[in-house]
Enzyme design. Structure first.
Site, mmCIF file in Angstrom:
data_model
loop_
_atom_site.group_PDB
_atom_site.id
_atom_site.type_symbol
_atom_site.label_atom_id
_atom_site.label_comp_id
_atom_site.label_asym_id
_atom_site.label_seq_id
_atom_site.Cartn_x
_atom_site.Cartn_y
_atom_site.Cartn_z
ATOM 1 N N SER A 38 -31.993 40.236 -64.469
ATOM 2 C CA SER A 38 -32.458 39.186 -63.567
ATOM 3 C C SER A 38 -33.981 39.068 -63.629
ATOM 4 O O SER A 38 -34.531 38.830 -64.697
ATOM 5 C CB SER A 38 -31.951 39.470 -62.147
ATOM 6 N N ASP A 175 -26.412 35.508 -63.629
ATOM 7 C CA ASP A 175 -27.254 36.668 -63.330
ATOM 8 C C ASP A 175 -26.534 37.998 -63.589
ATOM 9 O O ASP A 175 -25.451 38.244 -63.083
ATOM 10 C CB ASP A 175 -27.674 36.594 -61.858
#
Length: 259
Positions: A38, A175
């Protein structure tokens, strides 16, 4: 000494990692194996491009209105990715850079781990794009300030699970933190002498399995020395980010004898 660096996910709290990275450079400590999830993948890409100055500017001049994009099925990260695409250069000290993301097919989630150095520049930037692309329920969208005020990761994840079961995200890459916010497995096959893990929660504790492969003395955990809140994940405000950046820088300096 071979140095490894694990950059976990955590949105705007990733400014803390920026400060850590700056101090490591000043200490002439250059990680050779890096993993990122991320925002950790975003920070890691700055390192991959040897763009230390640009990384500092990114966090110290943060403007949430500049980087937070449209809210739909995802929290659009294209403005951040466009900035990464403008970076030039290559970090010759870095041997391998791994990122992870989640691939969704037939309502099933699978973690994908890729080594950036093995990819074309387009594929590399796409891997970082996926790793930092958060899902979002569009009917809950509103102004960015409402997103910050009302952010609840547990609530959003529950919505996400429901949407996955309904096939809403089939074909998406999202993500990496959805399944694994601590990308430590590459350090099992790519052993380092010292592994630095930069967590983005106060009192961060890594997954227990890493201690089956490393002694505690071989691992250094650096994490914020203040209480962080769930909404800090989307708190892309200059004052907050600069404070976190400076905290990361200071704490790394205090721990330099352990690196």
């Amino acid at each position: 000494m071979k140095l490894g660096l694990c950059l976990v996910g955590g949105g705007a709290k990733g400014a803390f990692q920026g400060g850590v990275i700056k101090k490591l450079k000043e200490m002439e400590k250059y990680p050779e194996i890096i993993t990122g999830t991320s925002i950790g993948a975003v920070n890691g890409y700055f390192l991959y491009k040897d763009a230390y100055y640009e990384l500092e500017r990114f966090w110290m001049e943060m403007d949430g209105e500049k980087y937070l994009g449209e809210l739909g099925k995802t929290i659009d990260n294209s403005k951040i990715i466009n900035e990464l695409m403008s970076l030039e250069g290559k970090n010759e000290n870095m041997e391998k850079f791994f990122v992870n993301y989640v691939s969704i097919e037939d309502r099933k989630l699978a973690e994908r781990i890729v080594e950036i150095n093995n990819l074309s520049e387009e594929d590399a930037i796409n891997a970082v794009r996926y790793s930092s692309l958060l899902p979002f329920r569009s009917e809950d969208k509103g102004e960015n300030k409402d997103l910050i005020r009302d952010f609840d990761s547990q609530k959003l994840f529950q919505f996400f699970k429901e949407d996955v079961s309904n096939g809403v995200y089939d074909g998406y890459n999202l993500d990496g933190g959805i399944l694994n916010n601590n990308l430590l497995s590459p350090f099992i096959d790519n052993r380092v002498d010292k592994l630095i893990i930069v967590g983005l929660k106060d009192n961060y504790v890594p997954p227990e399995y890493i201690f089956n492969h490393y002694d505690k003395e071989e691992i250094l955990i650096i994490c914020p020395d203040i209480k962080v809140n769930p909404y800090d994940t989307v708190r892309f405000e200059r004052d907050f980010c600069s404070d976190m950046y400076n905290r990361g820088y200071r704490l790394t300096g205090e721990l330099m004898n352990f690196i």
